[in-house]
Design a protein around this motif. Structure first.
Motif, PDB file in Angstrom:
ATOM      1  N   LYS B 177     -61.342 -31.750  79.820  1.00 27.52           N
ATOM      2  CA  LYS B 177     -61.328 -32.748  80.906  1.00 27.52           C
ATOM      3  C   LYS B 177     -59.918 -33.261  81.163  1.00 27.52           C
ATOM      4  CE  LYS B 177     -66.006 -34.597  80.691  1.00 27.52           C
ATOM      5  NZ  LYS B 177     -66.764 -35.760  80.110  1.00 27.52           N
ATOM      6  N   GLU B 178     -59.149 -33.431  80.110  1.00 27.38           N
ATOM      7  CA  GLU B 178     -57.747 -33.876  80.293  1.00 27.38           C
ATOM      8  C   GLU B 178     -56.965 -32.889  81.154  1.00 27.38           C
ATOM      9  OE1 GLU B 178     -55.723 -34.614  76.571  1.00 27.38           O
ATOM     10  OE2 GLU B 178     -57.326 -36.003  75.980  1.00 27.38           O
ATOM     11  N   GLN B 179     -57.335 -31.631  81.071  1.00 24.37           N
ATOM     12  CA  GLN B 179     -56.639 -30.599  81.847  1.00 24.37           C
ATOM     13  C   GLN B 179     -57.357 -30.313  83.168  1.00 24.37           C
ATOM     14  OE1 GLN B 179     -53.795 -29.517  80.853  1.00 24.37           O
ATOM     15  NE2 GLN B 179     -53.750 -29.841  78.640  1.00 24.37           N
ATOM     16  N   ASP B 180     -58.279 -31.187  83.539  1.00 27.73           N
ATOM     17  CA  ASP B 180     -59.051 -31.014  84.778  1.00 27.73           C
ATOM     18  C   ASP B 180     -59.855 -29.720  84.840  1.00 27.73           C
ATOM     19  OD1 ASP B 180     -58.538 -33.424  86.083  1.00 27.73           O
ATOM     20  OD2 ASP B 180     -56.549 -32.724  86.685  1.00 27.73           O
ATOM     21  N   PRO B 182     -63.394 -28.085  84.663  1.00 27.61           N
ATOM     22  CA  PRO B 182     -64.798 -28.505  84.683  1.00 27.61           C
ATOM     23  C   PRO B 182     -65.580 -27.961  83.478  1.00 27.61           C
ATOM     24  CG  PRO B 182     -64.354 -26.906  86.440  1.00 27.61           C
ATOM     25  CD  PRO B 182     -63.039 -27.224  85.794  1.00 27.61           C
ATOM     26  N   VAL B 183     -66.399 -28.819  82.902  1.00 28.97           N
ATOM     27  CA  VAL B 183     -67.205 -28.432  81.739  1.00 28.97           C
ATOM     28  C   VAL B 183     -68.644 -28.233  82.210  1.00 28.97           C
ATOM     29  CG1 VAL B 183     -68.006 -29.120  79.456  1.00 28.97           C
ATOM     30  CG2 VAL B 183     -65.687 -29.739  80.209  1.00 28.97           C
ATOM     31  N   LEU B 184     -69.131 -27.008  82.092  1.00 28.22           N
ATOM     32  CA  LEU B 184     -70.463 -26.664  82.595  1.00 28.22           C
ATOM     33  C   LEU B 184     -71.400 -26.416  81.437  1.00 28.22           C
ATOM     34  CD1 LEU B 184     -69.256 -24.059  85.237  1.00 28.22           C
ATOM     35  CD2 LEU B 184     -69.626 -26.511  85.560  1.00 28.22           C
ATOM     36  N   SER B 185     -72.477 -27.154  81.402  1.00 28.96           N
ATOM     37  CA  SER B 185     -73.436 -27.003  80.322  1.00 28.96           C
ATOM     38  C   SER B 185     -74.652 -26.265  80.857  1.00 28.96           C
ATOM     39  CB  SER B 185     -73.823 -28.398  79.835  1.00 28.96           C
ATOM     40  OG  SER B 185     -74.727 -28.297  78.784  1.00 28.96           O
ATOM     41  N   VAL B 214     -78.522 -26.460  74.589  1.00 28.50           N
ATOM     42  CA  VAL B 214     -77.329 -27.276  74.330  1.00 28.50           C
ATOM     43  C   VAL B 214     -77.758 -28.699  73.969  1.00 28.50           C
ATOM     44  CG1 VAL B 214     -75.225 -28.223  75.363  1.00 28.50           C
ATOM     45  CG2 VAL B 214     -75.950 -25.884  75.932  1.00 28.50           C
ATOM     46  N   GLN B 215     -77.159 -29.249  72.916  1.00 22.33           N
ATOM     47  CA  GLN B 215     -77.444 -30.626  72.499  1.00 22.33           C
ATOM     48  C   GLN B 215     -77.251 -31.625  73.637  1.00 22.33           C
ATOM     49  OE1 GLN B 215     -75.213 -32.210  69.048  1.00 22.33           O
ATOM     50  NE2 GLN B 215     -74.550 -30.086  68.844  1.00 22.33           N
ATOM     51  N   GLU B 216     -78.070 -32.650  73.633  1.00 18.18           N
ATOM     52  CA  GLU B 216     -77.962 -33.647  74.695  1.00 18.18           C
ATOM     53  C   GLU B 216     -76.609 -34.347  74.694  1.00 18.18           C
ATOM     54  OE1 GLU B 216     -82.030 -35.464  75.338  1.00 18.18           O
ATOM     55  OE2 GLU B 216     -80.669 -37.041  76.079  1.00 18.18           O
ATOM     56  N   THR B 217     -76.077 -34.629  73.524  1.00 18.40           N
ATOM     57  CA  THR B 217     -74.767 -35.303  73.431  1.00 18.40           C
ATOM     58  C   THR B 217     -73.712 -34.517  74.200  1.00 18.40           C
ATOM     59  OG1 THR B 217     -75.385 -35.104  71.088  1.00 18.40           O
ATOM     60  CG2 THR B 217     -73.613 -36.655  71.633  1.00 18.40           C
ATOM     61  N   LEU B 218     -73.759 -33.192  74.105  1.00 15.46           N
ATOM     62  CA  LEU B 218     -72.763 -32.374  74.792  1.00 15.46           C
ATOM     63  C   LEU B 218     -73.076 -32.289  76.289  1.00 15.46           C
ATOM     64  CD1 LEU B 218     -72.315 -29.447  72.219  1.00 15.46           C
ATOM     65  CD2 LEU B 218     -71.046 -31.596  72.379  1.00 15.46           C
ATOM     66  N   GLN B 219     -74.360 -32.195  76.612  1.00 12.73           N
ATOM     67  CA  GLN B 219     -74.742 -32.155  78.030  1.00 12.73           C
ATOM     68  C   GLN B 219     -74.247 -33.399  78.753  1.00 12.73           C
ATOM     69  OE1 GLN B 219     -78.689 -31.088  79.312  1.00 12.73           O
ATOM     70  NE2 GLN B 219     -79.021 -29.683  77.622  1.00 12.73           N
ATOM     71  N   LYS B 220     -74.377 -34.535  78.079  1.00 10.31           N
ATOM     72  CA  LYS B 220     -73.972 -35.809  78.697  1.00 10.31           C
ATOM     73  C   LYS B 220     -72.487 -35.845  79.011  1.00 10.31           C
ATOM     74  CE  LYS B 220     -77.419 -39.043  76.998  1.00 10.31           C
ATOM     75  NZ  LYS B 220     -77.699 -39.786  75.756  1.00 10.31           N
ATOM     76  N   GLU B 221     -71.709 -35.185  78.201  1.00 10.05           N
ATOM     77  CA  GLU B 221     -70.252 -35.201  78.403  1.00 10.05           C
ATOM     78  C   GLU B 221     -69.795 -34.130  79.393  1.00 10.05           C
ATOM     79  OE1 GLU B 221     -68.110 -37.448  77.217  1.00 10.05           O
ATOM     80  OE2 GLU B 221     -69.911 -38.477  76.502  1.00 10.05           O
ATOM     81  N   SER B 222     -70.738 -33.293  79.848  1.00  6.76           N
ATOM     82  CA  SER B 222     -70.363 -32.199  80.738  1.00  6.76           C
ATOM     83  C   SER B 222     -70.127 -32.697  82.157  1.00  6.76           C
ATOM     84  CB  SER B 222     -71.463 -31.147  80.775  1.00  6.76           C
ATOM     85  OG  SER B 222     -71.664 -30.659  79.467  1.00  6.76           O
TER      86      SER B 222
END
Lengths: 255, 255
Positions: B177-180, B182-185, B214-222
């Motif tokens: 995210k710092e590098q812009d 996109p994180v796709l879950s 995929v774990q919910e914790t990771l999905q939330k951050e996607s």
């Protein structure tokens, strides 16, 4: 429910023989393991001859209305019947499905499998073909047995969702061409990037053996050879993965 | 070339211990089986400590210029060292690769693996990530061991072609995210059809465990949840197949 206690019970001995392809073909039956697959079989109207459960297995009430003979066995015998390391407590003897004749219809979507040998790959490919909404899968000579336990488990039940038929692939290719269905052969050489083939309406995709790919005889009869672009250093893709990529690329415009 | 004849040879006993993850992690080494994988290791500059061949094995001349200690063993001992049913006559003790730090760069393409448990699936996914030309693969907690023999074999050598790193996936997501990027879950619920996400430049794709996803914790951050459309009756796809479909869909515009 009848109970079997002895290893020398004739039915038990007969069911164990279904671990071999020869016996499956002779009897037209195969083994299904686990509640999920059995449920899929029941829903799809496949005929279960026998259902065998481990003592104390809790069977779903709705299944008991089905017409099959029900047996219980001790854990020790379930282990002998099962082809998995951790048996799931339930197993069925299922009749092979009748398949429709004249499957090939205009604008249909088909997968032709030429000699995929690993049962896990074959099962995964059938699952993928189901997910991709195909109208039928044809298994050419030299392809793993659809009714091998590993194949059946890897389909996750998809073998009950679409026609999967042993066939002479050259004949199938001919039938597709008669219906103006383009026949696409996967190939690493002299092939068009799949992204340039993706606007087809109806198709027959041929995928090949893990090592050797699609036979030249079949490639020659194809309308077009297609390939997946390799952006990195791998020499090729696993055949199940390649099939998935191609089936979805060919259907990008499907809704 | 030194020869080992006895089962109680200390080196042999040590190499056999590399069948266990604990010993691999303690020593920072793992076993490579077969000429293809060893060739890939040599080409990529990985360090082979020992190469063990079956008596009478014909080794390629060019390999003999490499710096490693060479051993021969009788077929019986090769069988003990090998983790396959049909040993290929050659096996090596290889050092784990150093991985670059700060892998995440602007517009990079990454795969994050959250808990894929089957070594065959993990290896196939790494092979697919290589083929798709990714810049790196991150293995989250609960994922199978990269250096398990089955994983290594299923990569078909791709583990030597791109960085594959054990990591805290939440941290990696933050860096992307710092590098812009996109994180796709991947997700089956509340997800966008992958075909509407395919114009991204650079991405981090997260794929998950065979059963739980995929774990919910990771999905939330996607940044976004994506899914593959299911046109048939299958409930889901095999995780390796799904990864292949998504990685190619996300790169349709790549040349």
């Amino acid at each position: 429910m009848k109970h079997i206690e002895s290893e020398s019970n004739a039915s038990l001995k007969q069911w164990k023989k279904l671990h071999s392809r020869k016996e499956r073909e002779k009897t037209g039956t195969f083994l299904l393991e686990g509640p999920h697959l059995i449920e899929e079989a029941i829903h799809s109207g496949a005929k279960l001859q026998h259902v065998i459960v481990e003592e104390n297995y809790q069977m779903k009430d709705e299944w008991l209305k089905e017409r099959f003979s029900l047996w219980s066995v001790p854990a020790k015998l379930m282990k002998q019947l099962s082809e998995t390391e951790k048996p799931q407590g339930i197993l069925a003897v299922c009749e092979m499905m009748d398949q429709p004749e004249d499957l090939i219809k205009p604008k249909g979507r088909y997968l032709l499998i030429d000699g995929v040998q690993d049962p896990g790959n074959l099962g995964t490919i059938i699952r993928t073909a189901d997910s991709a909404g195909l109208d039928g899968v044809f298994l050419g000579e030299g392809t793993a047995d659809l009714y091998n336990g590993k194949t059946v488990r890897s389909t996750q039940g998809s073998l009950f969702h679409l026609p999967v038929v042993k066939a002479d692939l050259l004949q199938i290719i001919g039938q597709c061409k008669e219906q103006d269905i383009p026949v696409l052969s996967t190939s690493l050489q002299e092939a068009v990037d799949m992204r340039r083939a993706s606007e087809v309406e109806g198709f027959a995709l041929i995928v090949g053996n893990e090592g050797a790919g699609v036979q030249e005889t079949l490639q020659k009869e194809s309308t077009m050879n297609v390939k997946i672009p390799i952006f990195g250093q791998a020499e090729s893709l696993n055949v199940s993965v390649a099939t998935g990529i191609l089936l979805y690329e060919l259907q990008r415009n499907r809704s």
